[in-house]
Design a protein around this motif. Structure first.
Motif, PDB file in Angstrom:
ATOM      1  N   ASP A 125       0.844  -1.207   0.000  1.00 16.89           N
ATOM      2  CA  ASP A 125       0.000   0.000   0.000  1.00 16.89           C
ATOM      3  C   ASP A 125       0.875   1.252   0.000  1.00 16.89           C
ATOM      4  OD1 ASP A 125      -2.176  -1.627   0.091  1.00 16.89           O
ATOM      5  OD2 ASP A 125      -2.714  -1.211   2.183  1.00 16.89           O
ATOM      6  N   LEU A 126       1.932   1.222   0.808  1.00 20.91           N
ATOM      7  CA  LEU A 126       2.838   2.377   0.897  1.00 20.91           C
ATOM      8  C   LEU A 126       3.486   2.654  -0.461  1.00 20.91           C
ATOM      9  CD1 LEU A 126       4.446   4.468   2.638  1.00 20.91           C
ATOM     10  CD2 LEU A 126       6.141   2.648   2.999  1.00 20.91           C
ATOM     11  N   LEU A 127       4.009   1.613  -1.095  1.00 21.90           N
ATOM     12  CA  LEU A 127       4.689   1.800  -2.382  1.00 21.90           C
ATOM     13  C   LEU A 127       3.716   2.320  -3.445  1.00 21.90           C
ATOM     14  CD1 LEU A 127       6.866  -1.438  -2.337  1.00 21.90           C
ATOM     15  CD2 LEU A 127       7.754   0.902  -2.353  1.00 21.90           C
ATOM     16  N   GLN A 128       2.524   1.751  -3.463  1.00 22.20           N
ATOM     17  CA  GLN A 128       1.545   2.191  -4.466  1.00 22.20           C
ATOM     18  C   GLN A 128       1.159   3.654  -4.242  1.00 22.20           C
ATOM     19  OE1 GLN A 128      -1.538  -0.768  -4.058  1.00 22.20           O
ATOM     20  NE2 GLN A 128      -0.206  -2.371  -4.852  1.00 22.20           N
ATOM     21  N   GLU A 129       0.969   4.011  -2.990  1.00 22.14           N
ATOM     22  CA  GLU A 129       0.564   5.385  -2.680  1.00 22.14           C
ATOM     23  C   GLU A 129       1.693   6.370  -2.993  1.00 22.14           C
ATOM     24  OE1 GLU A 129      -2.456   6.165  -1.979  1.00 22.14           O
ATOM     25  OE2 GLU A 129      -2.050   8.298  -1.687  1.00 22.14           O
ATOM     26  N   LEU A 130       2.918   6.013  -2.641  1.00 20.15           N
ATOM     27  CA  LEU A 130       4.043   6.917  -2.925  1.00 20.15           C
ATOM     28  C   LEU A 130       4.262   7.061  -4.427  1.00 20.15           C
ATOM     29  CD1 LEU A 130       6.659   5.923  -0.173  1.00 20.15           C
ATOM     30  CD2 LEU A 130       5.009   7.816  -0.153  1.00 20.15           C
ATOM     31  N   LEU A 162       9.983  -9.440  -3.485  1.00 17.27           N
ATOM     32  CA  LEU A 162      10.602  -8.444  -4.370  1.00 17.27           C
ATOM     33  C   LEU A 162       9.737  -8.201  -5.608  1.00 17.27           C
ATOM     34  CD1 LEU A 162      14.277  -9.747  -4.126  1.00 17.27           C
ATOM     35  CD2 LEU A 162      13.490  -7.497  -3.364  1.00 17.27           C
ATOM     36  N   SER A 163       9.214  -9.273  -6.152  1.00 17.66           N
ATOM     37  CA  SER A 163       8.395  -9.159  -7.354  1.00 17.66           C
ATOM     38  C   SER A 163       7.133  -8.336  -7.066  1.00 17.66           C
ATOM     39  CB  SER A 163       8.041 -10.571  -7.831  1.00 17.66           C
ATOM     40  OG  SER A 163       7.223 -10.515  -8.945  1.00 17.66           O
ATOM     41  N   LEU A 164       6.518  -8.622  -5.914  1.00 21.82           N
ATOM     42  CA  LEU A 164       5.321  -7.881  -5.501  1.00 21.82           C
ATOM     43  C   LEU A 164       5.646  -6.400  -5.299  1.00 21.82           C
ATOM     44  CD1 LEU A 164       2.409  -8.742  -4.843  1.00 21.82           C
ATOM     45  CD2 LEU A 164       3.124  -9.099  -2.471  1.00 21.82           C
ATOM     46  N   PHE A 165       6.771  -6.132  -4.683  1.00 22.57           N
ATOM     47  CA  PHE A 165       7.163  -4.742  -4.427  1.00 22.57           C
ATOM     48  C   PHE A 165       7.488  -4.022  -5.736  1.00 22.57           C
ATOM     49  CE2 PHE A 165       8.690  -5.210   0.267  1.00 22.57           C
ATOM     50  CZ  PHE A 165       7.400  -5.573   0.619  1.00 22.57           C
ATOM     51  N   ARG A 166       8.151  -4.722  -6.640  1.00 23.85           N
ATOM     52  CA  ARG A 166       8.433  -4.101  -7.948  1.00 23.85           C
ATOM     53  C   ARG A 166       7.117  -3.737  -8.640  1.00 23.85           C
ATOM     54  NH1 ARG A 166      10.142  -7.911 -12.679  1.00 23.85           N
ATOM     55  NH2 ARG A 166       7.989  -8.453 -12.197  1.00 23.85           N
ATOM     56  N   ASP A 167       6.165  -4.655  -8.589  1.00 25.11           N
ATOM     57  CA  ASP A 167       4.882  -4.389  -9.240  1.00 25.11           C
ATOM     58  C   ASP A 167       4.085  -3.308  -8.514  1.00 25.11           C
ATOM     59  OD1 ASP A 167       5.644  -6.323 -10.988  1.00 25.11           O
ATOM     60  OD2 ASP A 167       4.353  -7.898 -10.162  1.00 25.11           O
ATOM     61  N   SER A 168       4.464  -3.023  -7.270  1.00 25.05           N
ATOM     62  CA  SER A 168       3.787  -1.962  -6.513  1.00 25.05           C
ATOM     63  C   SER A 168       4.474  -0.613  -6.685  1.00 25.05           C
ATOM     64  CB  SER A 168       3.753  -2.323  -5.019  1.00 25.05           C
ATOM     65  OG  SER A 168       3.038  -3.517  -4.813  1.00 25.05           O
ATOM     66  N   GLY A 169       5.592  -0.584  -7.424  1.00 32.06           N
ATOM     67  CA  GLY A 169       6.227   0.706  -7.709  1.00 32.06           C
ATOM     68  C   GLY A 169       7.655   0.869  -7.238  1.00 32.06           C
ATOM     69  N   MET A 170       8.225  -0.162  -6.616  1.00 34.27           N
ATOM     70  CA  MET A 170       9.604  -0.040  -6.135  1.00 34.27           C
ATOM     71  C   MET A 170      10.581  -0.141  -7.311  1.00 34.27           C
ATOM     72  SD  MET A 170      11.360  -2.162  -3.005  1.00 34.27           S
ATOM     73  CE  MET A 170      11.948  -3.633  -3.855  1.00 34.27           C
ATOM     74  N   HIS A 171      11.610   0.726  -7.305  1.00 35.21           N
ATOM     75  CA  HIS A 171      12.591   0.722  -8.399  1.00 35.21           C
ATOM     76  C   HIS A 171      13.861  -0.048  -8.067  1.00 35.21           C
ATOM     77  CE1 HIS A 171      10.240   4.490  -9.189  1.00 35.21           C
ATOM     78  NE2 HIS A 171      10.172   3.893 -10.353  1.00 35.21           N
ATOM     79  N   GLY A 172      14.216  -0.106  -6.774  1.00 39.45           N
ATOM     80  CA  GLY A 172      15.472  -0.762  -6.421  1.00 39.45           C
ATOM     81  C   GLY A 172      15.606  -0.916  -4.922  1.00 39.45           C
ATOM     82  N   LEU A 173      16.760  -1.413  -4.521  1.00 38.36           N
ATOM     83  CA  LEU A 173      17.032  -1.639  -3.096  1.00 38.36           C
ATOM     84  C   LEU A 173      18.246  -0.834  -2.656  1.00 38.36           C
ATOM     85  CD1 LEU A 173      15.439  -4.315  -3.813  1.00 38.36           C
ATOM     86  CD2 LEU A 173      16.794  -5.393  -2.026  1.00 38.36           C
ATOM     87  N   PRO A 174      18.197  -0.227  -1.462  1.00 39.93           N
ATOM     88  CA  PRO A 174      19.432   0.315  -0.895  1.00 39.93           C
ATOM     89  C   PRO A 174      20.323  -0.852  -0.468  1.00 39.93           C
ATOM     90  CG  PRO A 174      17.613   0.569   0.658  1.00 39.93           C
ATOM     91  CD  PRO A 174      17.051  -0.094  -0.568  1.00 39.93           C
ATOM     92  N   GLU A 205      18.507 -11.878  -6.667  1.00 44.37           N
ATOM     93  CA  GLU A 205      17.094 -12.012  -7.057  1.00 44.37           C
ATOM     94  C   GLU A 205      16.547 -10.668  -7.523  1.00 44.37           C
ATOM     95  OE1 GLU A 205      15.903 -15.618  -3.929  1.00 44.37           O
ATOM     96  OE2 GLU A 205      15.357 -13.559  -3.468  1.00 44.37           O
ATOM     97  N   ALA A 206      16.906  -9.614  -6.783  1.00 45.41           N
ATOM     98  CA  ALA A 206      16.421  -8.273  -7.153  1.00 45.41           C
ATOM     99  C   ALA A 206      16.912  -7.897  -8.550  1.00 45.41           C
ATOM    100  CB  ALA A 206      16.901  -7.252  -6.121  1.00 45.41           C
ATOM    101  N   GLN A 207      18.196  -8.147  -8.802  1.00 42.14           N
ATOM    102  CA  GLN A 207      18.745  -7.795 -10.120  1.00 42.14           C
ATOM    103  C   GLN A 207      18.074  -8.602 -11.223  1.00 42.14           C
ATOM    104  OE1 GLN A 207      22.926  -8.377  -9.503  1.00 42.14           O
ATOM    105  NE2 GLN A 207      23.082  -6.603  -8.149  1.00 42.14           N
ATOM    106  N   SER A 208      17.776  -9.871 -10.946  1.00 43.74           N
ATOM    107  CA  SER A 208      17.140 -10.699 -11.978  1.00 43.74           C
ATOM    108  C   SER A 208      15.727 -10.209 -12.284  1.00 43.74           C
ATOM    109  CB  SER A 208      17.110 -12.168 -11.543  1.00 43.74           C
ATOM    110  OG  SER A 208      16.126 -12.360 -10.552  1.00 43.74           O
ATOM    111  N   LEU A 209      15.144  -9.430 -11.356  1.00 45.13           N
ATOM    112  CA  LEU A 209      13.804  -8.875 -11.576  1.00 45.13           C
ATOM    113  C   LEU A 209      13.859  -7.466 -12.155  1.00 45.13           C
ATOM    114  CD1 LEU A 209      12.224 -10.100  -8.216  1.00 45.13           C
ATOM    115  CD2 LEU A 209      11.518 -10.836 -10.501  1.00 45.13           C
ATOM    116  N   GLY A 210      15.078  -7.007 -12.464  1.00 44.41           N
ATOM    117  CA  GLY A 210      15.221  -5.681 -13.066  1.00 44.41           C
ATOM    118  C   GLY A 210      15.287  -4.554 -12.057  1.00 44.41           C
TER     119      GLY A 210
END
Ligand code: SF4
Length: 216
Positions: A125-130, A162-174, A205-210
């Motif tokens: 919800d946070l990622l989608q809203e941001l 990670l996949s769910l977060f990417r689909d919710s709007g996340m671009h990457g990981l610190p 895994e994150a890199q493999s998901l773009g």
């Protein structure tokens, strides 16, 4: 005997071959700093010609200080239920991004503790809203240990999180948690943080998901 001069010269002859671990250790330990800086600058120019040096403006946001990992060096975290613990609301986080936008910023690095009371929907919800409120801001969020914690709470694999977060709007990981990837030391200072293999696996895994990753 050190071959630092030959190694540096090999980087100037146009080849720019990748350094081996031994070569990197050799120039780190033995090459004079000014020579190392000169060769690094020449190599940078060969890859990115010109004199322009760019940067971006970003902001660190620590959305929660609740954490169950208890790293020995960390003065940031508070245990669940501690009277100084906090978790920010979406409006509080968004307000910090508004401040970033006002000064021309383009990215946030959002990370916090491993907070077992936050369900996975809180994050999506946070990622989608941001994403909706701040479409021009890159959202680099949640270090590998947080992804592991969310995986444990949700029952999903880290890859699925990670996949769910990417689909919710996340671009990457610190890159938090890479301060020590030698397990004998890591287990001494962060015994509950898991092995360095876990950190590397989540980043892979994150890199493999773009998703974009870094190491800090
Ligand atoms: S995981 Fe992060 S927030 Fe938690 S104790 Fe370790 S360094 Fe601090």
């Amino acid at each position: 005997m050190s071959n630092w001069r030959e190694i540096l010269e090999s980087q100037l002859d146009g080849g720019c071959s990748e350094l081996s671990v031994d070569e990197a250790a050799d120039i780190y330990s033995n090459a004079p700093l000014d020579e190392l800086m000169f060769v690094a600058s020449q190599r940078r120019k060969s890859q990115i010609p010109g004199k322009a040096v760019t940067y971006l403006i970003d902001r660190n946001i620590n959305y929660t200080n609740v954490c169950t990992i208890n790293c020995h060096f960390c003065s940031f975290y508070r245990t669940p239920g501690h009277n100084e613990s906090y978790t920010q609301t979406v409006d509080q986080i968004s307000e910090r991004i508004v401040e970033l936008e006002r000064i021309g910023g383009s990215r946030i690095l959002m990370q916090g503790g491993v907070n077992p009371s936050l369900p996975i929907e809180w994050y999506t919800d946070l990622l989608q809203e941001l994403s909706k409120r701040h479409p021009t801001i890159s959202l680099d969020c949640f270090s590998p240990i947080e992804i592991e914690g969310i995986s444990e709470v949700s029952g999903l694999s880290t890859r699925d999180v990670l996949s769910l977060f990417r689909d919710s709007g996340m671009h990457g990981l610190p890159g938090g948690g890479a301060e020590m990837l030698v397990d004998t030391v890591r287990s001494g200072i962060s015994p509950r943080k898991g092995s360095s293999d876990n950190w590397l696996r989540v980043m892979s895994e994150a890199q493999s998901l773009g998703l974009i990753t870094s190491a800090t």
